[in-house]
Design a protein around this motif. Structure first.
Motif, PDB file in Angstrom:
ATOM      1  N   ALA A 180       0.811  -1.212   0.000  1.00 23.37           N
ATOM      2  CA  ALA A 180       0.000   0.000   0.000  1.00 23.37           C
ATOM      3  C   ALA A 180       0.846   1.264   0.000  1.00 23.37           C
ATOM      4  O   ALA A 180       0.340   2.356  -0.268  1.00 23.37           O
ATOM      5  CB  ALA A 180      -0.941   0.012   1.211  1.00 23.37           C
ATOM      6  N   VAL A 181       2.140   1.142   0.303  1.00 21.95           N
ATOM      7  CA  VAL A 181       3.033   2.304   0.277  1.00 21.95           C
ATOM      8  C   VAL A 181       4.152   2.107  -0.747  1.00 21.95           C
ATOM      9  O   VAL A 181       5.117   2.877  -0.781  1.00 21.95           O
ATOM     10  CB  VAL A 181       3.641   2.572   1.674  1.00 21.95           C
ATOM     11  N   SER A 182       4.024   1.097  -1.578  1.00 20.42           N
ATOM     12  CA  SER A 182       5.033   0.819  -2.591  1.00 20.42           C
ATOM     13  C   SER A 182       4.807   1.719  -3.802  1.00 20.42           C
ATOM     14  O   SER A 182       3.683   1.849  -4.288  1.00 20.42           O
ATOM     15  CB  SER A 182       4.960  -0.654  -3.004  1.00 20.42           C
ATOM     16  N   THR A 183       5.881   2.328  -4.304  1.00 20.71           N
ATOM     17  CA  THR A 183       5.755   3.259  -5.430  1.00 20.71           C
ATOM     18  C   THR A 183       6.782   2.921  -6.508  1.00 20.71           C
ATOM     19  O   THR A 183       7.699   2.126  -6.300  1.00 20.71           O
ATOM     20  CB  THR A 183       5.983   4.710  -4.970  1.00 20.71           C
ATOM     21  N   ALA A 184       6.622   3.570  -7.650  1.00 16.07           N
ATOM     22  CA  ALA A 184       7.559   3.361  -8.755  1.00 16.07           C
ATOM     23  C   ALA A 184       8.977   3.766  -8.350  1.00 16.07           C
ATOM     24  O   ALA A 184       9.956   3.103  -8.718  1.00 16.07           O
ATOM     25  CB  ALA A 184       7.108   4.159  -9.977  1.00 16.07           C
ATOM     26  N   LYS A 185       9.115   4.836  -7.591  1.00 17.52           N
ATOM     27  CA  LYS A 185      10.442   5.285  -7.167  1.00 17.52           C
ATOM     28  C   LYS A 185      11.011   4.407  -6.059  1.00 17.52           C
ATOM     29  O   LYS A 185      12.236   4.205  -5.987  1.00 17.52           O
ATOM     30  CB  LYS A 185      10.368   6.736  -6.690  1.00 17.52           C
ATOM     31  N   HIS A 186      10.134   3.894  -5.213  1.00 19.65           N
ATOM     32  CA  HIS A 186      10.586   3.100  -4.068  1.00 19.65           C
ATOM     33  C   HIS A 186       9.725   1.836  -3.936  1.00 19.65           C
ATOM     34  O   HIS A 186       8.893   1.746  -3.032  1.00 19.65           O
ATOM     35  CB  HIS A 186      10.514   3.933  -2.785  1.00 19.65           C
ATOM     36  N   PRO A 187       9.933   0.866  -4.804  1.00 13.78           N
ATOM     37  CA  PRO A 187       9.145  -0.379  -4.702  1.00 13.78           C
ATOM     38  C   PRO A 187       9.485  -1.122  -3.407  1.00 13.78           C
ATOM     39  O   PRO A 187      10.662  -1.251  -3.051  1.00 13.78           O
ATOM     40  CB  PRO A 187       9.580  -1.178  -5.926  1.00 13.78           C
ATOM     41  N   ASN A 188       8.470  -1.556  -2.703  1.00 18.67           N
ATOM     42  CA  ASN A 188       8.664  -2.359  -1.497  1.00 18.67           C
ATOM     43  C   ASN A 188       8.552  -3.831  -1.874  1.00 18.67           C
ATOM     44  O   ASN A 188       7.601  -4.234  -2.536  1.00 18.67           O
ATOM     45  CB  ASN A 188       7.610  -1.994  -0.439  1.00 18.67           C
ATOM     46  N   GLU A 189       9.511  -4.636  -1.441  1.00 20.70           N
ATOM     47  CA  GLU A 189       9.595  -6.011  -1.906  1.00 20.70           C
ATOM     48  C   GLU A 189       8.812  -7.018  -1.056  1.00 20.70           C
ATOM     49  O   GLU A 189       8.751  -8.204  -1.409  1.00 20.70           O
ATOM     50  CB  GLU A 189      11.063  -6.456  -1.960  1.00 20.70           C
ATOM     51  N   ASN A 190       8.210  -6.597   0.049  1.00 19.00           N
ATOM     52  CA  ASN A 190       7.591  -7.569   0.960  1.00 19.00           C
ATOM     53  C   ASN A 190       6.541  -8.432   0.276  1.00 19.00           C
ATOM     54  O   ASN A 190       6.592  -9.668   0.317  1.00 19.00           O
ATOM     55  CB  ASN A 190       6.977  -6.855   2.163  1.00 19.00           C
ATOM     56  N   LEU A 191       5.548  -7.796  -0.340  1.00 15.59           N
ATOM     57  CA  LEU A 191       4.483  -8.572  -0.960  1.00 15.59           C
ATOM     58  C   LEU A 191       5.000  -9.330  -2.174  1.00 15.59           C
ATOM     59  O   LEU A 191       4.627 -10.492  -2.401  1.00 15.59           O
ATOM     60  CB  LEU A 191       3.318  -7.666  -1.364  1.00 15.59           C
ATOM     61  N   GLY A 192       5.843  -8.696  -2.968  1.00 17.57           N
ATOM     62  CA  GLY A 192       6.392  -9.382  -4.134  1.00 17.57           C
ATOM     63  C   GLY A 192       7.111 -10.657  -3.757  1.00 17.57           C
ATOM     64  O   GLY A 192       7.040 -11.669  -4.468  1.00 17.57           O
ATOM     65  N   ARG A 193       7.823 -10.655  -2.620  1.00 19.84           N
ATOM     66  CA  ARG A 193       8.538 -11.845  -2.160  1.00 19.84           C
ATOM     67  C   ARG A 193       7.593 -12.908  -1.603  1.00 19.84           C
ATOM     68  O   ARG A 193       7.675 -14.076  -1.954  1.00 19.84           O
ATOM     69  CB  ARG A 193       9.560 -11.454  -1.087  1.00 19.84           C
ATOM     70  N   GLU A 194       6.696 -12.492  -0.702  1.00 17.67           N
ATOM     71  CA  GLU A 194       5.804 -13.478  -0.080  1.00 17.67           C
ATOM     72  C   GLU A 194       4.830 -14.081  -1.091  1.00 17.67           C
ATOM     73  O   GLU A 194       4.419 -15.223  -0.963  1.00 17.67           O
ATOM     74  CB  GLU A 194       5.031 -12.848   1.081  1.00 17.67           C
ATOM     75  N   LEU A 195       4.461 -13.296  -2.105  1.00 16.79           N
ATOM     76  CA  LEU A 195       3.634 -13.832  -3.175  1.00 16.79           C
ATOM     77  C   LEU A 195       4.296 -15.055  -3.795  1.00 16.79           C
ATOM     78  O   LEU A 195       3.637 -16.075  -4.054  1.00 16.79           O
ATOM     79  CB  LEU A 195       3.394 -12.754  -4.228  1.00 16.79           C
ATOM     80  N   LEU A 196       5.600 -14.971  -4.020  1.00 13.85           N
ATOM     81  CA  LEU A 196       6.329 -16.080  -4.626  1.00 13.85           C
ATOM     82  C   LEU A 196       6.636 -17.178  -3.606  1.00 13.85           C
ATOM     83  O   LEU A 196       6.398 -18.366  -3.851  1.00 13.85           O
ATOM     84  CB  LEU A 196       7.640 -15.568  -5.233  1.00 13.85           C
ATOM     85  N   GLU A 197       7.120 -16.790  -2.459  1.00 11.83           N
ATOM     86  CA  GLU A 197       7.614 -17.775  -1.488  1.00 11.83           C
ATOM     87  C   GLU A 197       6.498 -18.525  -0.773  1.00 11.83           C
ATOM     88  O   GLU A 197       6.592 -19.732  -0.557  1.00 11.83           O
ATOM     89  CB  GLU A 197       8.507 -17.080  -0.463  1.00 11.83           C
ATOM     90  N   LEU A 198       5.436 -17.817  -0.379  1.00 11.48           N
ATOM     91  CA  LEU A 198       4.382 -18.413   0.442  1.00 11.48           C
ATOM     92  C   LEU A 198       3.088 -18.685  -0.311  1.00 11.48           C
ATOM     93  O   LEU A 198       2.432 -19.696  -0.073  1.00 11.48           O
ATOM     94  CB  LEU A 198       4.068 -17.505   1.634  1.00 11.48           C
ATOM     95  N   HIS A 199       2.708 -17.784  -1.178  1.00  7.22           N
ATOM     96  CA  HIS A 199       1.373 -17.857  -1.768  1.00  7.22           C
ATOM     97  C   HIS A 199       1.317 -18.674  -3.054  1.00  7.22           C
ATOM     98  O   HIS A 199       0.235 -19.118  -3.450  1.00  7.22           O
ATOM     99  CB  HIS A 199       0.838 -16.448  -2.036  1.00  7.22           C
ATOM    100  N   THR A 200       2.459 -18.845  -3.719  1.00  6.91           N
ATOM    101  CA  THR A 200       2.415 -19.565  -5.006  1.00  6.91           C
ATOM    102  C   THR A 200       3.546 -20.576  -5.129  1.00  6.91           C
ATOM    103  O   THR A 200       3.483 -21.644  -4.540  1.00  6.91           O
ATOM    104  CB  THR A 200       2.424 -18.575  -6.195  1.00  6.91           C
ATOM    105  N   VAL A 201       4.615 -20.266  -5.857  1.00 11.16           N
ATOM    106  CA  VAL A 201       5.554 -21.294  -6.315  1.00 11.16           C
ATOM    107  C   VAL A 201       6.442 -21.868  -5.223  1.00 11.16           C
ATOM    108  O   VAL A 201       6.886 -23.020  -5.311  1.00 11.16           O
ATOM    109  CB  VAL A 201       6.430 -20.753  -7.465  1.00 11.16           C
ATOM    110  N   GLY A 202       6.788 -21.095  -4.185  1.00 17.83           N
ATOM    111  CA  GLY A 202       7.602 -21.600  -3.100  1.00 17.83           C
ATOM    112  C   GLY A 202       9.085 -21.364  -3.290  1.00 17.83           C
ATOM    113  O   GLY A 202       9.569 -20.958  -4.352  1.00 17.83           O
ATOM    114  N   ARG A 203       9.829 -21.646  -2.220  1.00 21.22           N
ATOM    115  CA  ARG A 203      11.275 -21.427  -2.222  1.00 21.22           C
ATOM    116  C   ARG A 203      11.967 -22.297  -3.267  1.00 21.22           C
ATOM    117  O   ARG A 203      11.534 -23.403  -3.562  1.00 21.22           O
ATOM    118  CB  ARG A 203      11.849 -21.735  -0.848  1.00 21.22           C
ATOM    119  N   GLY A 204      13.069 -21.758  -3.760  1.00 24.74           N
ATOM    120  CA  GLY A 204      13.862 -22.503  -4.725  1.00 24.74           C
ATOM    121  C   GLY A 204      13.416 -22.333  -6.157  1.00 24.74           C
ATOM    122  O   GLY A 204      14.089 -22.825  -7.076  1.00 24.74           O
ATOM    123  N   GLN A 205      12.328 -21.635  -6.368  1.00 22.81           N
ATOM    124  CA  GLN A 205      11.786 -21.463  -7.711  1.00 22.81           C
ATOM    125  C   GLN A 205      12.106 -20.098  -8.312  1.00 22.81           C
ATOM    126  O   GLN A 205      11.858 -19.874  -9.491  1.00 22.81           O
ATOM    127  CB  GLN A 205      10.260 -21.648  -7.687  1.00 22.81           C
TER     128      GLN A 205
END
Length: 498
Positions: A180-205
Motif C-alpha cells: 500500500a506504500v510501494s511506489t515506482a520510485k521506491h518499490p517495497n519487496e515484501n508482498l512481491g517476495r511473499e507472493l512467490l515464497e508463500l502464496h504460489t511457487v515456493g522457495r527454490g523457484q
C-alpha cells in the motif's frame, strides 16, 4: 465402586444402545474431515442428502444450502459493516479499539463454524485465510480485515487464480505487506517476495531479481494510511518498463498496471510449482501430514487441467484411496477442538450485549478458551499462517489444556452467561439405564461411533461406576458427577482427531 471393591474379572465389553443410525466409517471420515464435528443433526442432514458423497457434492455449492441462522450472526457485530475511516475514527476517539473489532471478528468465525450448515465452505475459508494470511492484529490492516475475509469466502470454492487475485490486490494484504506504500520510485519487496515464497511457487523457484520484478509489477495499489484510509489505484505510482519473473515476461508499458498484475497472477496460479504446493497443502489438511507424492502429483494434474478450479481437486482428493486410508490420522487444532466441543455438547449461544456488559458472555469467553489451547483465529503474526499439520498441535501441554476446557464445558462451569447447556438429565436417553449402555449412547452422540472397551473402562474408572450399574436421574452421577462422564468421552482420541 473403587478398584478394591470392583470384581477382579469385570467385563468391559461395550454394550450397544439402539440409537439413530450411525454413518459408516468412511462416511463419518469424509464428513468429519470436511466439517467441524459430526453431530446427530449433521448426520441427519447427511442421511437426508442420500449419503456422505451426495452431502459433499451439495456442500460444494454452498449458495444452495440454506443457512439463515449462520448468515444472521453477522448482525451481532455492527462494526463489521463500518468503513475503514469510521473504524479508525472510533479507535482514535477511544470509542471502540481496532483490537476489539478484530477479537469480535475471530469470535464471529468461531460461532459461524459452530452454527453453519455450510460446513465445507467454512473449512475451506479457514484454510485459505491461513494460506493467504493477513493477521487480524495490527493498527492498520484491521480497517480492511473483515472485507478481506469476505473476499476469501467468496472465492474459497472457486478458482485459485481468482482467489489469488482477490487476496493480493486487497487493501488488507497491501497494508500488511507494505504494498500500500510501494511506489515506482521506491518499490517495497515484501508482498512481491511473499507472493512467490508463500502464496504460489515456493522457495527454490525464484531469484532475488524475480523478487524485485515482482514488486515492481505490484506497484500502484495504494491506501491513504492514517488519514482518509481510501484504497485506490494510482497509475503514477506504477513502475513501468519490461519485467521478467521466472518464465513470465511483459513489456509493462501502460501506466495502469492492473492488467499486467492480472496476467502475472494468472501465470503464477497456473505454474506447476504452485499446483504442487496447493495440492500438497490440501493433502496435508485432509489426508495426513506426509501425503504420498503420488497423491500430490495426481491432485496437481487435476488442478492444472481444471484451470485452477478447487472443486475438482477436492472431488479427486476424497475419491482417492489415500484419503480413504487416512481415518483418524489428523489432530484437531485449537480452533477445531473448541468448535467441535461446543457443537457436540449442543450448547446454545446467545447474542452478547455491546460493551463491557458482554465481557462475561460465552461468545466472548470462547476466544479466551481457544487462546489457552495455543492460538486464536487470525492471530498468527507471520505471513505463513498457522500450521495445519498434526504434529504442531500434539504436545502434552496442548492435550492437558484441551482436557481442562473439555471438563469445564462438560460441567457447565464456565462460561455461564449467554449460554444454555444441556442438563445431565437431558443426556439420559431413558429414565433408567445401565451404565455401559449410557456410555455407548454418549459415544454415539458425542463421537458418532459406538463405544469401545477402552472407552467404557475409562468411563467406569473416571466415574467409579461398574458397567452394569443402573443410572437414573436420582443417581449421584447425574446429580453431581456427570461432567466426569462427558469429560472422559470428550478427552478420548476420537474427539481429539478429525
Amino acid at each position: 465402586m473403587t478398584d478394591a471393591h470392583r470384581p477382579a474379572r469385570t467385563s468391559y465389553r461395550p454394550a450397544r444402545f439402539p440409537g439413530a443410525p450411525l454413518l459408516g466409517t468412511q462416511e463419518r471420515h469424509l464428513v468429519g474431515r470436511f466439517s467441524y464435528g459430526v453431530t446427530p443433526a449433521l448426520a441427519a442432514q447427511v442421511r437426508a442428502a442420500g449419503g456422505a458423497s451426495r452431502w459433499f457434492e451439495q456442500q460444494l455449492q454452498p449458495e444452495q444450502v440454506a443457512d439463515r441462522r449462520a448468515v444472521g450472526l453477522r448482525a451481532w457485530w455492527p462494526s463489521f459493516d463500518r468503513g475503514p475511516a469510521d473504524l479508525w475514527e472510533r479507535q482514535i476517539s477511544e470509542v471502540e479499539g481496532g483490537w476489539e473489532v478484530m477479537e469480535d471478528y475471530a469470535r464471529w468465525a468461531l460461532v459461524r463454524r459452530i452454527t453453519s450448515h455450510r460446513q465445507v465452505l467454512e473449512v475451506m475459508t479457514e484454510l485459505w485465510e491461513n494460506q493467504l494470511n493477513v493477521p487480524a492484529v495490527g493498527d492498520a490492516q484491521f480497517t480492511y480485515r473483515v472485507s478481506y475475509g469476505d473476499a476469501i469466502r467468496q472465492h474459497a470454492l472457486g478458482r485459485f487464480e481468482d482467489l489469488l487475485h482477490a487476496a493480493i490486490t486487497h487493501p488488507a494484504m497491501g497494508i500488511f505487506l507494505d504494498n500500500a506504500v510501494s511506489t515506482a520510485k521506491h518499490p517495497n519487496e515484501n508482498l512481491g517476495r511473499e507472493l512467490l515464497e508463500l502464496h504460489t511457487v515456493g522457495r527454490g523457484q525464484f531469484t532475488e531479481d524475480d523478487v524485485k520484478a515482482s514488486a515492481r509489477i505490484l506497484t500502484g495499489y495504494r491506501v491513504d494510511l492514517w488519514d482518509s484510509w481510501e484504497a485506490t489505484y494510482s497509475p503514477r505510482d506504477h513502475w513501468t518498463g519490461p519485467v521478467r519473473v521466472m518464465g513470465f515476461s511483459d513489456p509493462n508499458a501502460d501506466r495502469d498496471g492492473r492488467p499486467v498484475v492480472r496476467r502475472y497472477l494468472s501465470y503464477l496460479a497456473h505454474h506447476p510449482a504452485t499446483a504442487a504446493r496447493i495440492a500438497r497443502r490440501l493433502a496435508v489438511k485432509f489426508v495426513r501430514d506426509d501425503p504420498p507424492q503420488a497423491l500430490v502429483d495426481r491432485l496437481a494434474r487435476v488442478y492444472l487441467d481444471s484451470d485452477t478450479a478447487i472443486r475438482p481437486v477436492l472431488r479427486a482428493l476424497v475419491a482417492s484411496p489415500e484419503f480413504k486410508a487416512s481415518v483418524g490420522t489428523k489432530v484437531r487444532d485449537p480452533g477445531e477442538d473448541i468448535v467441535a466441543t461446543y457443537r457436540v455438547l449442543r450448547a446454545e449461544l446467545a447474542r452478547p450485549p455491546a460493551g463491557r456488559a458482554g465481557d462475561e458472555h460465552a461468545v466472548r469467553a470462547m476466544l479466551w478458551q481457544v487462546g489457552n489451547l495455543g492460538t486464536s483465529p487470525f492471530s498468527w503474526p507471520r505471513p505463513d499462517g498457522q500450521p495445519i499439520d498434526s504434529e504442531s498441535w500434539s504436545s502434552p501441554s496442548r492435550v492437558l489444556a484441551s482436557m481442562d476446557v473439555h471438563w469445564t464445558l462438560a460441567g457447565g462451569w464456565w462460561p455461564k452467561k449467554g449460554i444454555t447447556y444441556r442438563t445431565p438429565a437431558q443426556w439420559l436417553p431413558r429414565r433408567r439405564i445401565r451404565f455401559d449402555l449410557l456410555v455407548d449412547h454418549l459415544s454415539q452422540q458425542l463421537l458418532h461411533r459406538g463405544s469401545t472397551a477402552t472407552l467404557l473402562r475409562a468411563c467406569c474408572e473416571a466415574c467409579d461406576i461398574a458397567p452394569d450399574e443402573v443410572v437414573s436421574a436420582e443417581h449421584g452421577l447425574v446429580k453431581w458427577d456427570f461432567h466426569r462422564l462427558l469429560g472422559t468421552v470428550l478427552d478420548s482420541p476420537a474427539h481429539m482427531t478429525r
